[in-house]
Design an enzyme around this catalytic site. Sequence first.
Site, short mmCIF file in Angstrom:
data_model
loop_
_atom_site.label_atom_id
_atom_site.label_comp_id
_atom_site.label_asym_id
_atom_site.label_seq_id
_atom_site.Cartn_x
_atom_site.Cartn_y
_atom_site.Cartn_z
N GLY A 1 26.12 -47.90 52.39
CA GLY A 1 26.77 -46.64 52.04
C GLY A 1 26.57 -45.55 53.08
O GLY A 1 25.78 -45.69 54.02
N HIS A 2 27.27 -44.46 52.87
CA HIS A 2 27.27 -43.36 53.84
C HIS A 2 25.90 -42.68 53.92
O HIS A 2 25.25 -42.43 52.92
CB HIS A 2 28.34 -42.34 53.50
CG HIS A 2 28.29 -41.82 52.11
ND1 HIS A 2 28.65 -42.58 51.00
CD2 HIS A 2 27.94 -40.62 51.61
CE1 HIS A 2 28.52 -41.86 49.92
NE2 HIS A 2 28.09 -40.68 50.24
N GLY A 3 25.50 -42.44 55.15
CA GLY A 3 24.28 -41.68 55.37
C GLY A 3 23.00 -42.50 55.27
O GLY A 3 21.90 -41.93 55.27
N GLY B 1 22.67 -42.56 51.41
CA GLY B 1 21.46 -41.87 51.82
C GLY B 1 20.17 -42.65 51.67
O GLY B 1 19.09 -42.06 51.64
#
Lengths: 348, 348, 348
Positions: free
Chosen positions: A247-249, A267
Amino acid sequence: MKFSELVEKLNSEIAGQSLTQNPALNPDIYGVAAVDAAPSGTLSYIEGLKFASFVQCSDASALILPLDESLQIQATEQGKAWISVANPRLVFAEAIALFYRPYQPQPQIHPTAVIDRSAQIGSEVYIGPHVVIQAGVTIGNRVCLHPNVVIYPEVKIGDRSILHANCTIHERTQIGCDCVIHSGAVIGSEGFGFVPTASGWVKMEQSGITVLEDSVEVGCNSTIDRPSVGETRIGKATKLDNLVHIGHGCTVGQNCAFAGHVGLAGGVTVGNGVLLAGQVGIANQVKVGDRAIVTAQSGVHSDIQPGDIVSGSPALANRLYLKTCAVYKRLPELYQSLKALERRFKDS
Amino acid sequence: MKFSELVEKLNSEIAGQSLTQNPALNPDIYGVAAVDAAPSGTLSYIEGLKFASFVQCSDASALILPLDESLQIQATEQGKAWISVANPRLVFAEAIALFYRPYQPQPQIHPTAVIDRSAQIGSEVYIGPHVVIQAGVTIGNRVCLHPNVVIYPEVKIGDRSILHANCTIHERTQIGCDCVIHSGAVIGSEGFGFVPTASGWVKMEQSGITVLEDSVEVGCNSTIDRPSVGETRIGKATKLDNLVHIGHGCTVGQNCAFAGHVGLAGGVTVGNGVLLAGQVGIANQVKVGDRAIVTAQSGVHSDIQPGDIVSGSPALANRLYLKTCAVYKRLPELYQSLKALERRFKDS
Amino acid sequence: MKFSELVEKLNSEIAGQSLTQNPALNPDIYGVAAVDAAPSGTLSYIEGLKFASFVQCSDASALILPLDESLQIQATEQGKAWISVANPRLVFAEAIALFYRPYQPQPQIHPTAVIDRSAQIGSEVYIGPHVVIQAGVTIGNRVCLHPNVVIYPEVKIGDRSILHANCTIHERTQIGCDCVIHSGAVIGSEGFGFVPTASGWVKMEQSGITVLEDSVEVGCNSTIDRPSVGETRIGKATKLDNLVHIGHGCTVGQNCAFAGHVGLAGGVTVGNGVLLAGQVGIANQVKVGDRAIVTAQSGVHSDIQPGDIVSGSPALANRLYLKTCAVYKRLPELYQSLKALERRFKDS
């Protein structure tokens, strides 16, 4: 190739590994094979004592054995040539490389590739048919872009990286040197960022980037998203299997290995040398310490300390998990025991 | 841009949101950043009290705060400009959009695209290199088809929809307006329909269609199958993350969000505003009511009522699940207690 | 088409199936539909008694019923034409095929396809736009390669196989006759083979091959890896759903069906006729016997005997699992009971 020649070539590449061998036998070896399917004339290996019985029944003419005297005696009795080393699997990997020449296309830029004139292309690259390279892209030396790869604008790809067919690299992604991106993988795509409001989802623009450090491998059809701000980063020499979702981050350290269908929400921070087995999921913002191991199908909702082994969904310390599993199987029996006690109490 | 100008632009777009600000400070803001990685000169945000400590340690020059007076005081003490709003994440999303111009190719039909002469193409479209559009396809205005997209016959795609690289849209699929299909996704493919017989699997032709209503997003490498008869339908503004699988004949309502690796078997019915967390699976023919929430890795085998929150595999009411998890951890101890009781009883 | 004509066509194809029909009614049938969405003029089916209530409320003009007299009476009362057969779903599959003509492109080799001159191409093939066929590939007769398919060197594809758009077949893969590879699938890619050493991961070359026997189907975006030595093999008529991962060196028997998101680690052996439900994971080297069934989301870490049904993670015999699940739900209550007993004991 004579077995002795083969061993010499291996030996040159396993500096420091203790190695003994059986000098009496020196068969011709024409290839390598799995021990349970090895025909005469091949070299195979015994990974550990679990596979010891194959010394008796394999048709391999030569074996790479662990450092175990009884296996050496058995192999000799079976008329097999052998060497005995600390890490048979590693030496077998080297043996494969002696016989196998991986497919590697010659440097060429295929005329059907569509390359923006602002792209900077290194030397000795292979750019296959129907590859698309958009504006501002930088491609290093000896990079290999297999057919139908699509590179969005402003991507950087380091020297010697290999991108297999049909994969897609999104805008501003940075891929290091010696990376391998397997077929169908998607890197640097928009993170799943929507803000719930009374009138529905509001899209959060994903203005960040995805960075793969050197020697990262990304499996077939895996996906790594970029974040709204900042970066998603995969550390040096980390290997991702097929159908993994990052996922993003997320920040993933070095030398990790994630098996098939692993999913990291947004994250997540993963340390160095972490192993995630198949179908593991890690929740938003969780931190996983260095060298932690998460066993298959576990669901991780809270931070994991360095070196910890966790299991289950939600994940527990592995030692506790093994005990809870043992009791879990006996729950019907436990229930009966408890009810029996209650009945007796009622009588008393 | 001065912080005050920035706030003015935000403010214009957050009609009705209560908003206070600290007028004393008016730094120059050149960008946006995550609060734990924000350099001086950037704007960041504090989503909730969980992240409150970052007010002290972030280098951001300005912060979007929740409506919390103590955070406002802290931010002022730290010399940070701030605004305080009901939904900091939403306002931060707007702030990102002020600084970020997403990649959007100019209208063009690339000469390497292969477009059947019977296809109807709207105005101001982008059709990238190596796109393939088969017979009878209808493409709306301002649609963006990134490189290597393949559109099978008789597909309809509404205005302003964006299809990223290497995705495949199968025959007769209908995609609404303002949809985003991310790279590698496959829409309208054959459902997994085989009838077991004594002589093996008999294939059931998948004669139905897949329909995506307006503003649907489908994540990278996700797949949505079409059914044998009737349709698979994804409701307006529903968002699917990466590697999601929607089986044949499912009906998903509006404004839902499904996280990575979610899988719906055949004929599942999902209401409006439903949230499915990562790696959730829903069994054949199950109905999930409006606004239900299914937490990560849960397996749903029976219907869920509107507004319910369920967890676990098989899924239980979340409140029960939290209690069972708490006891589950203590199973070894429970087992010991029970055995101790039994021993004492035996003695008595 | 009159219902009687339709039945005649079906009948000719269901040799041996017992079949009765209602001769009084002979409506015109223009199509097929799901029973809960069937308009007047269509034929639908009742799979089993679970769906019996639809006999009353469906608008279908004709129904395929199971061998159940009360359903026959109800259908007649509702003025519906019907036939009654042993396997309504199978007969419905045949009925769909009477009305549906699947998309099948005409034989053609598109001029934008890039085909190595050493490739051998059969007769009456369809090779769509932007297909890439590398050196030494053999393509059988009547094969259909949809747009943007990439075939690496020395692949063999048998007669009548269909490869959908954007899928990738890696070097030396062997695909039998009558296979269907759905969009975005990747076959024969490098197995996830890395040897851990003190200085990091050492890559094991994946010199083996992947073999799909005849009539195999591989779902969209599924991935099947090749092993370091030997082969990964999928048996005749086995069907894989979308987003399935088959690790290197697995051997899967004939007539199996694996649902979405199933993952097999390395070296798994699966017998014939095995059913794996959605999101099941099977660990390294595990053997699954013929006709075994693994229910959704189960995690299998040890061998499964032929015919066994297993569930849960880690998987238990299904009968035991159902009991443990029943007790699991009552764990909080069990805990209270146990604590109550302990308190009473303390008093005694």
